[in-house]
Design an enzyme around this catalytic site. Structure first.
Site, PDB file in Angstrom:
ATOM      1  N   CYS A 111      41.542   0.998  38.460  1.00 44.99           N
ATOM      2  CA  CYS A 111      41.003   2.347  38.330  1.00 44.99           C
ATOM      3  C   CYS A 111      41.022   3.136  39.644  1.00 44.99           C
ATOM      4  CB  CYS A 111      39.580   2.290  37.775  1.00 44.99           C
ATOM      5  SG  CYS A 111      39.501   1.412  36.201  1.00 44.99           S
ATOM      6  N   HIS A 124      32.881   8.470  40.889  1.00 37.55           N
ATOM      7  CA  HIS A 124      33.614   7.588  39.974  1.00 37.55           C
ATOM      8  C   HIS A 124      32.865   7.554  38.643  1.00 37.55           C
ATOM      9  CE1 HIS A 124      36.450   4.550  38.836  1.00 37.55           C
ATOM     10  NE2 HIS A 124      35.507   3.656  38.593  1.00 37.55           N
ATOM     11  N   GLU A 181      27.075   3.042  42.800  1.00 38.83           N
ATOM     12  CA  GLU A 181      27.657   4.206  43.473  1.00 38.83           C
ATOM     13  C   GLU A 181      26.577   5.110  44.035  1.00 38.83           C
ATOM     14  OE1 GLU A 181      31.089   7.638  42.838  1.00 38.83           O
ATOM     15  OE2 GLU A 181      30.304   6.574  41.074  1.00 38.83           O
ATOM     16  N   LYS A 193      34.063  12.343  34.077  1.00 42.26           N
ATOM     17  CA  LYS A 193      34.381  11.374  33.025  1.00 42.26           C
ATOM     18  C   LYS A 193      33.466  11.546  31.824  1.00 42.26           C
ATOM     19  CE  LYS A 193      36.223   7.620  35.962  1.00 42.26           C
ATOM     20  NZ  LYS A 193      36.044   8.205  37.310  1.00 42.26           N
ATOM     21  N   HIS A 223      37.306   7.838  30.758  1.00 43.15           N
ATOM     22  CA  HIS A 223      37.769   7.148  31.963  1.00 43.15           C
ATOM     23  C   HIS A 223      39.250   6.840  31.814  1.00 43.15           C
ATOM     24  CE1 HIS A 223      38.206   4.746  35.374  1.00 43.15           C
ATOM     25  NE2 HIS A 223      37.416   3.718  35.091  1.00 43.15           N
ATOM     26  N   PHE A 261      38.641  -2.638  39.221  1.00 43.73           N
ATOM     27  CA  PHE A 261      38.491  -4.074  39.059  1.00 43.73           C
ATOM     28  C   PHE A 261      39.168  -4.795  40.229  1.00 43.73           C
ATOM     29  CE2 PHE A 261      38.135  -4.211  34.101  1.00 43.73           C
ATOM     30  CZ  PHE A 261      36.859  -3.655  34.203  1.00 43.73           C
TER      31      PHE A 261
END
Length: 443
Positions: free
Chosen positions: A193, A333, A344, A365, A370, A429
């Site tokens: 991502c 994010h 975050e 998002k 996403h 990830f």
């Protein structure tokens, strides 16, 4: 030491000159400023950049029931699907079958970004100074599934000869370079991502170090498929708010229950400032900072304190030579996962200290879903538009912030405000992190 220095200097001065009158010694390359001259966005809320931006301003939500396959057996049945994407508007029909959907979407966004920039490769010299870096987190997932069915049902002779080129991640860059005659640096990032953020940041550095004057960069993703949705659902990472798709993606909210997969593409055109000025380009923003970091923590989850996210934001600030209080807005994010959003938030508070409470922070998002490897490209383009319009986009669906989520997340309504510097976060990830800082352009 003296002999070593003398030897090195002698070696540098003995290098042959480059073609077309370019100096063999890259002097002051770190001072090369890099600007954004084009943006192309394809999302579930808009087929173009303007449609996507207007959708954000109107709180249009792109999350809906999945229609591209029967999702009735899945615990997640919703996505940010682009229902009416027609690749024949951009690509000759005979070429469409050679490309995975992510490639088709990259072409659409790149075509818009190039048209938006007004730039065309018109000579061999320009071709060699124009590069492409468009990544994807997963690539041609739907082609893999289709061709596997062909293999099982009909045997190996029925596998398409276009199978491999249609699925490998670097082919988005390859196709875009072919379409535009770009013969400079050609690469593709695949960092989950964080893919698009790394693609744009790496392109920024390619131009800054004088290896290109123009880069077409960003990312694309199209993995709303049975295996894609099933795989993420098996990880219990996705929202199961199937009865109310529009409110399913709710970053920072106490009732968030996972992310919602989206599809699409986001592409920027980056140019060296003097090159852009010589051709009379319309400069939309300047990119001034790029940070990278690794969590070294877990396959899929960040550390609770967001330590890697903290370091990547600090790295971007250092690269941009900025103090934390100079940043006005962060496009987070913000995926709508319980662990990620809190980590975050914690990282932002640590990176920005007392200034964190004055920052405007939002997650778009909440409306686009996403886009995985395409997320950073979409969100970088949104940040550029926010700087252009001096409006911060909102976080939709934020009713009650969850415990520890106590920043100014711009709930429900866009906010006109001064935005001189804006930061875009991307985390993936494997603990891979990227942060980009954009600036309102001034001479």
């Amino acid at each position: 030491m003296g002999n070593a220095v003398a030897s090195t200097v002698g070696y540098v001065t003995a290098l042959p000159p480059m073609v077309a009158g370019r100096s063999s010694v890259k002097e002051n390359v770190i001072s090369r400023r890099v600007v954004v001259t084009g943006v192309g966005l394809l999302t579930a809320i808009g087929d173009t950049t303007e449609q996507t931006w207007n959708g954000l301003m109107e709180l249009r939500n792109g999350i809906s029931p999945i229609t591209c396959f029967d999702a009735a057996a899945f615990n997640c049945q919703i996505a940010g699907q682009i229902h009416h994407f027609d690749p024949s508007k951009f690509i000759e029909k005979k070429e469409i079958k050679k490309m995975g959907r992510f490639m088709q979407m990259a072409v659409a966004a790149s075509d818009e970004a190039m048209a938006n920039s007004g730039y065309k490769v018109t000579s061999q010299e320009l071709a060699e100074r124009t590069g492409v870096c468009i990544g994807s987190g997963i690539g041609g997932f739907e082609v893999i599934e289709r061709e596997y069915r062909n293999l099982i049902e009909h045997g190996p002779r029925r596998i398409s000869p276009f199978f491999i080129p249609a699925v490998i991640i670097n082919m988005a860059s390859g196709v875009v370079s072919i379409r535009n005659g770009a013969k400079g640096p050609n690469s593709a990032t695949a960092t989950a991502c964080t893919t698009s953020a790394h693609s744009i940041g790496d392109s920024f550095k390619i131009i800054q170090r004088d290896d290109a004057d123009v880069m077409i960069c960003g990312g694309a993703e199209a993995c709303i498929t049975p295996l894609g949705i099933g795989g993420f659902a098996a990880m219990r990472a996705m929202s199961q708010r199937n009865d109310d798709p529009a409110t399913a993606s709710r970053p920072f909210d106490v009732d968030r229950d996972g992310f919602v997969v989206g599809e699409g593409s986001g592409v920027l055109i980056l140019e060296e400032l003097e090159f852009a000025k010589r051709r009379g380009a319309n400069i939309l923003a300047e990119i001034v900072g790029y940070g990278m970091s690794g969590d070294a923590h877990h396959f899929t989850s960040p550390p609770d304190d967001g330590e890697g996210a903290y370091r990547v934001m600090r790295a971007a600030l250092r690269d941009a030579k900025l103090n934390p209080e100079q940043v006005d807005y962060i496009n987070a994010h913000g995926t709508s996962t319980p662990v990620g959003d809190l980590a975050e938030t914690t990282a932002i508070k640590r990176a920005f200290g007392d200034h964190a409470s004055a920052l405007a922070v939002s997650s778009t998002k909440s409306m686009t879903g996403h886009l995985l490897g395409g997320a950073g490209g979409i969100e970088a383009g949104i940040v550029v538009k926010a700087i252009q319009h001096q409006v911060a986009p909102p976080t939709a669906n934020l009713e009650n912030p969850g415990p520890g989520c106590d920043l100014d997340y711009i709930p429900k309504q866009p906010r006109p405000m001064k935005i001189d510097y804006a930061l875009s976060n991307s985390f993936g990830f494997g603990g891979t992190n990227g942060a980009l800082i954009f600036k309102r352009f001034t001479e």
